[in-house]
Design an enzyme around this catalytic site. Structure first.
Site, PDB file in Angstrom:
ATOM      1  N   ASP A  42       0.839  -1.198   0.000  1.00  0.00           N
ATOM      2  CA  ASP A  42       0.000   0.000   0.000  1.00  0.00           C
ATOM      3  C   ASP A  42       0.877   1.252   0.000  1.00  0.00           C
ATOM      4  OD1 ASP A  42      -2.671   1.395   0.437  1.00  0.00           O
ATOM      5  OD2 ASP A  42      -1.580   2.021   2.233  1.00  0.00           O
ATOM      6  N   GLU A 114      -2.039  -5.647  -3.239  1.00  0.00           N
ATOM      7  CA  GLU A 114      -1.112  -4.779  -2.510  1.00  0.00           C
ATOM      8  C   GLU A 114       0.005  -5.607  -1.874  1.00  0.00           C
ATOM      9  OE1 GLU A 114      -3.596  -0.837  -1.226  1.00  0.00           O
ATOM     10  OE2 GLU A 114      -3.759  -2.568   0.109  1.00  0.00           O
TER      11      GLU A 114
END
Length: 129
Positions: A42, A114
């Protein structure tokens, strides 16, 4: 679908296959799982998108850049990309998640994508991620 096909679709071949396995492992399956890699991925994704927006739109103020980044880095866009990669076919999920269709759940797919970004960062560096 084999991990080789996934790596081919990603355009990245892992040197450390354990990182790939961890990125594809949901917490319902076992430990280690992908949550820490998701955190890292992320951060990488936000930084990479942030830099692209910063460079492409030099006259936009910070607030506009943040709004654009939020539109690009959201569950829906991650889900769409994860679906295009058939990522759900590669996930290691616990029995309950398998039964409830977790391999198609947007949050699980987006988080796994992610995690893959985080795993690639650790394996091959930020530019590769």
């Amino acid at each position: 679908m084999s991990e080789g096909r996934l790596q081919e679709s990603l355009g990245y071949w892992f040197r450390d296959r354990q990182l790939l396995q961890t990125a594809l492992t949901h917490r319902s399956f076992s430990f280690p799982h992908n949550e820490r890699l998701e955190f890292l991925g992320d951060a990488a994704l936000n930084a990479a998108i942030g830099r692209q927006l910063f460079e492409r739109f030099p006259s936009l103020p910070e607030g506009e850049l943040s709004r654009l980044r939020a539109q690009l880095v959201c569950q829906d866009s991650l889900f769409q990309l994860a679906s295009a990669l058939s990522l759900g076919n590669h996930l290691r999920l616990g029995e309950g998640e398998v039964k409830s269709g977790g391999h198609q759940r947007p949050s699980i797919l987006g988080d796994a994508l992610e995690a893959l970004f985080g795993a690639i960062w650790l394996d091959g560096g930020f530019d590769r991620a």
